[in-house]
Design an enzyme around this catalytic site. Structure first.
Site, PDB file in Angstrom:
ATOM      1  N   ASP A  76      -2.782   2.753  -2.786  1.00  0.00           N
ATOM      2  CA  ASP A  76      -2.205   4.264  -2.992  1.00  0.00           C
ATOM      3  C   ASP A  76      -1.336   4.365  -4.505  1.00  0.00           C
ATOM      4  OD1 ASP A  76      -1.420   6.802  -3.316  1.00  0.00           O
ATOM      5  OD2 ASP A  76      -0.432   6.727  -1.177  1.00  0.00           O
ATOM      6  N   TYR A  78       1.678   0.306  -3.188  1.00  0.00           N
ATOM      7  CA  TYR A  78       2.046   1.840  -2.664  1.00  0.00           C
ATOM      8  C   TYR A  78       2.870   2.324  -4.078  1.00  0.00           C
ATOM      9  CZ  TYR A  78       3.878   5.604  -0.175  1.00  0.00           C
ATOM     10  OH  TYR A  78       4.386   7.086   0.097  1.00  0.00           O
ATOM     11  N   HIS A  88      -5.014   9.617   4.494  1.00  0.00           N
ATOM     12  CA  HIS A  88      -5.662   8.821   3.698  1.00  0.00           C
ATOM     13  C   HIS A  88      -6.936   8.292   4.186  1.00  0.00           C
ATOM     14  CE1 HIS A  88      -2.673   8.403   0.269  1.00  0.00           C
ATOM     15  NE2 HIS A  88      -1.621   8.867   1.246  1.00  0.00           N
ATOM     16  N   GLU A 119       1.801   1.765   3.517  1.00  0.00           N
ATOM     17  CA  GLU A 119       2.805   2.783   4.340  1.00  0.00           C
ATOM     18  C   GLU A 119       2.547   2.198   5.906  1.00  0.00           C
ATOM     19  OE1 GLU A 119       4.181   6.831   3.638  1.00  0.00           O
ATOM     20  OE2 GLU A 119       2.203   6.849   2.944  1.00  0.00           O
TER      21      GLU A 119
END
Length: 281
Positions: free
Chosen positions: A158, A115, A258, A34
């Site tokens: 993630d 991701y 996160h 991200e």
């Protein structure tokens, strides 16, 4: 060798604290997710001044992945075989690929910063996209561990899945109601493990979350999720000597939702000299 993963949730907002943490923790390689920018918008200078080279993949203000490394980066790829695309309201084999994966080789280790799609809701097309994306990723893991069993290989990032019940402390994340904990998602995570990948952090850090929503005081209440992982092949896992989840990075000014997950590897430097001639006095 110290390797980490971190969903930074917009690198242009947080590059200062990201670089500070990397230097403070003596990180050799960081997989980021991200980043939310195109390569030309990335804050290159801050990383380069700290001694890091970069491999970037970003298409717009959404998604985006990157690898920062003190060591040379080689063989960069921005998608893997079979990786599906997504376009809301459309179906078919030629949908645009999102900026969700970047792979590179660093010091003989094959690394991917990932991701995984969120899924949005159980009935959303994005949920099917997520499962298809994970199935293709599992094919990559199986192919890599079969073709190159001796090469350390890791999938980092993630995963948007809390694979065990103890990985979910968020009362709004409910099996049968929301994503991240549904049986198909958890089965997809197990399929990665069955393809030869091991969660190398959990044996060392058995409990702890990596994500807390910004809403409803989730972090002060410790109502989080464990959704960020380092999954390693046997050759990678054999070299792991330590691991940590850096919870304190959720504190302070403008944190990501996160936190970084770090692993330490023991690299066999002596092996590099095996082919050198012996010299006798």
């Amino acid at each position: 060798m110290r390797i980490a993963t971190w969903n930074v949730n917009s690198i242009r907002t947080r590059y200062g604290r990201v670089v500070d943490w990397m230097v403070r923790e003596d990180v050799d390689v960081l997989a980021m997710q991200e980043i939310k920018c195109k390569p030309e918008q990335f804050p290159h200078e801050a990383f380069e001044q700290a001694g890091y080279d970069l491999a970037l993949h970003g298409l717009n203000q959404w998604n985006g992945v990157a690898i920062a490394s003190r060591l040379p980066i080689a063989d960069v790829e921005t998608e893997f075989p079979g990786m599906p695309g997504f376009l809301k309201g459309h179906e078919g084999p030629d949908l645009p690929k999102e900026a969700r994966a970047i792979g590179a080789t660093v010091d003989g280790i094959r690394l991917w910063s990932l991701y995984v799609p969120n899924g949005r809701s159980l009935g959303d097309p994005h949920y099917t996209y997520k499962l298809d994306w994970l199935a293709a990723l599992t094919d990559l893991a199986r192919a890599e561990t079969t073709a190159h069993p001796e090469r350390p290989f890791a999938l980092m990032g993630d995963f948007n899945i809390a694979p065990l019940d103890e990985d979910n402390g968020d009362p709004t994340v409910i099996e049968g109601v929301t994503t991240h904990v549904s049986p198909p998602e958890r089965a997809a995570f197990r399929a990665l493990e069955e393809a030869g990948m091991t969660d190398v952090v959990r044996p060392i850090v058995p409990t702890g979350y990596t994500y807390w929503d910004y809403k409803q005081l989730r972090f002060p209440r410790n109502e989080g999720l464990r959704i960020d992982f380092v999954l390693g092949s046997a050759a990678f896992a054999d070299q792991v000597t330590d691991a940590s989840i850096h919870r304190n990075e959720r504190k302070g000014d403008a944190p990501s939702d996160h936190v970084p997950v770090l692993v330490e590897l023991a690299r066999d430097e002596a092996g590099d000299d095996d082919d050198l001639p012996m010299i006798f006095g």
